[in-house]
Write a protein that holds these residues in place. Structure first.
Motif, short mmCIF file in Angstrom:
data_model
loop_
_atom_site.label_atom_id
_atom_site.label_comp_id
_atom_site.label_asym_id
_atom_site.label_seq_id
_atom_site.Cartn_x
_atom_site.Cartn_y
_atom_site.Cartn_z
N PRO A 1 29.52 56.68 25.53
CA PRO A 1 30.36 57.84 25.17
C PRO A 1 29.54 58.99 24.59
CG PRO A 1 31.32 55.80 24.35
CD PRO A 1 29.98 55.46 24.93
N ALA A 2 30.01 60.18 24.80
CA ALA A 2 29.29 61.37 24.38
C ALA A 2 29.12 61.45 22.87
CB ALA A 2 30.01 62.61 24.88
N GLU A 3 30.03 60.88 22.10
CA GLU A 3 29.98 61.00 20.65
C GLU A 3 29.19 59.90 19.97
OE1 GLU A 3 33.04 60.89 22.28
OE2 GLU A 3 33.32 63.03 22.41
N CYS A 4 28.53 59.01 20.69
CA CYS A 4 27.79 57.91 20.08
C CYS A 4 26.57 58.43 19.32
CB CYS A 4 27.35 56.88 21.11
SG CYS A 4 28.70 55.83 21.65
N ALA A 5 26.39 57.88 18.12
CA ALA A 5 25.27 58.30 17.28
C ALA A 5 24.81 57.14 16.43
CB ALA A 5 25.68 59.46 16.40
N PHE A 94 26.97 59.34 2.22
CA PHE A 94 26.99 60.77 1.95
C PHE A 94 26.38 61.49 3.15
CE2 PHE A 94 26.34 59.14 -2.51
CZ PHE A 94 27.62 59.44 -2.95
N LYS A 95 27.14 62.41 3.74
CA LYS A 95 26.63 63.13 4.91
C LYS A 95 25.36 63.91 4.59
CE LYS A 95 29.55 64.62 8.13
NZ LYS A 95 30.63 65.43 8.76
N ASP A 96 25.20 64.32 3.35
CA ASP A 96 23.99 65.07 2.96
C ASP A 96 22.76 64.17 2.83
OD1 ASP A 96 25.38 67.45 2.89
OD2 ASP A 96 25.74 67.40 0.74
N LEU A 102 21.90 61.62 18.03
CA LEU A 102 22.95 61.69 19.04
C LEU A 102 22.40 61.14 20.35
CD1 LEU A 102 24.36 65.23 18.19
CD2 LEU A 102 25.07 63.01 17.27
N LEU A 103 22.94 60.01 20.78
CA LEU A 103 22.37 59.30 21.92
C LEU A 103 22.38 60.11 23.21
CD1 LEU A 103 22.72 57.00 19.83
CD2 LEU A 103 23.15 55.51 21.75
N GLU A 104 23.50 60.70 23.55
CA GLU A 104 23.59 61.40 24.82
C GLU A 104 22.67 62.62 24.88
OE1 GLU A 104 27.07 63.86 26.45
OE2 GLU A 104 27.25 61.92 27.45
N LYS A 105 22.62 63.38 23.80
CA LYS A 105 21.78 64.59 23.76
C LYS A 105 20.34 64.29 23.36
CE LYS A 105 25.64 67.57 22.66
NZ LYS A 105 26.23 68.49 21.68
N GLN A 106 20.10 63.10 22.83
CA GLN A 106 18.78 62.68 22.38
C GLN A 106 18.18 63.67 21.39
OE1 GLN A 106 16.39 61.80 25.84
NE2 GLN A 106 17.66 60.04 26.38
N ILE A 107 19.00 64.04 20.39
CA ILE A 107 18.53 64.93 19.33
C ILE A 107 18.86 64.32 17.98
CG2 ILE A 107 18.69 67.04 20.71
CD1 ILE A 107 21.32 67.66 19.19
N ILE A 108 18.12 64.77 16.96
CA ILE A 108 18.37 64.39 15.58
C ILE A 108 18.93 65.60 14.86
CG2 ILE A 108 17.29 63.66 13.42
CD1 ILE A 108 15.27 62.11 15.15
N ILE A 109 20.01 65.39 14.10
CA ILE A 109 20.68 66.49 13.41
C ILE A 109 21.19 65.98 12.06
CG2 ILE A 109 22.88 66.00 14.54
CD1 ILE A 109 23.36 69.06 14.64
N VAL A 114 27.54 67.50 11.87
CA VAL A 114 28.16 66.81 12.99
C VAL A 114 29.63 66.56 12.67
CG1 VAL A 114 28.14 64.73 14.41
CG2 VAL A 114 25.99 65.67 13.58
N ASN A 115 30.49 66.83 13.63
CA ASN A 115 31.90 66.48 13.51
C ASN A 115 32.23 65.45 14.58
OD1 ASN A 115 32.70 68.22 11.36
ND2 ASN A 115 32.53 69.93 12.78
N PHE A 116 32.67 64.30 14.12
CA PHE A 116 33.01 63.22 15.05
C PHE A 116 34.49 63.32 15.41
CE2 PHE A 116 29.20 61.72 12.99
CZ PHE A 116 28.48 61.21 14.05
#
Length: 123
Positions: A1-5, A94-96, A102-109, A114-116
């Motif tokens: 799925p696109a939202e997998c992280a 804590f989100k901070d 992000l698996l699909e985009k292969q980026i770290i953020i 990020v909003n799931f």
């Protein structure tokens, strides 16, 4: 799925959990990602802390930390007022304090950016 992280420690990038075990996202007061399962890289103290100020005032909780680097990454709520009761017994990051791969985009953020998809336990 696109939202997998994957959720990783913001200090050392150790994997702490993933979005498949995400069961709530609390933005209003605490800025949390809430999971019902985490990896062995997450440690928690046996002793309870009591919130004396801020959003956790009057709450009893166990501190969550990264097993690899010791960074404080969240808490497990033990007792709380009724408006936070739905978080009891779950792993609250804590989100901070964490980052997301992000698996699909292969980026770290940063997790705070990020909003799931909407998931909530409050009801």
């Amino acid at each position: 799925p696109a939202e997998c992280a994957m959720f990783q420690c913001g200090g050392c990038w150790a994997v702490l959990g993933d979005s498949l075990h995400l069961c709530a996202e609390e933005e209003r007061r605490l800025g949390l990602l809430v999971c019902y399962r985490v990896t062995n890289n997450v440690a928690w103290e046996d002793s309870l802390m009591i919130g004396l100020e801020g959003a956790l005032v009057g709450c009893a909780y166990n501190v969550l930390s990264c097993q690899s680097c010791g960074s404080n990454v969240g808490f497990i709520l033990y007792s709380a007022p009724s408006d936070l009761a739905y978080l009891r017994g779950l792993f609250c990051f804590f989100k901070d304090s964490i980052i997301c791969y992000l698996l699909e985009k292969q980026i770290i953020i940063q997790a705070s950016k990020v909003n799931f998809p909407a998931v909530t336990l409050e009801e």
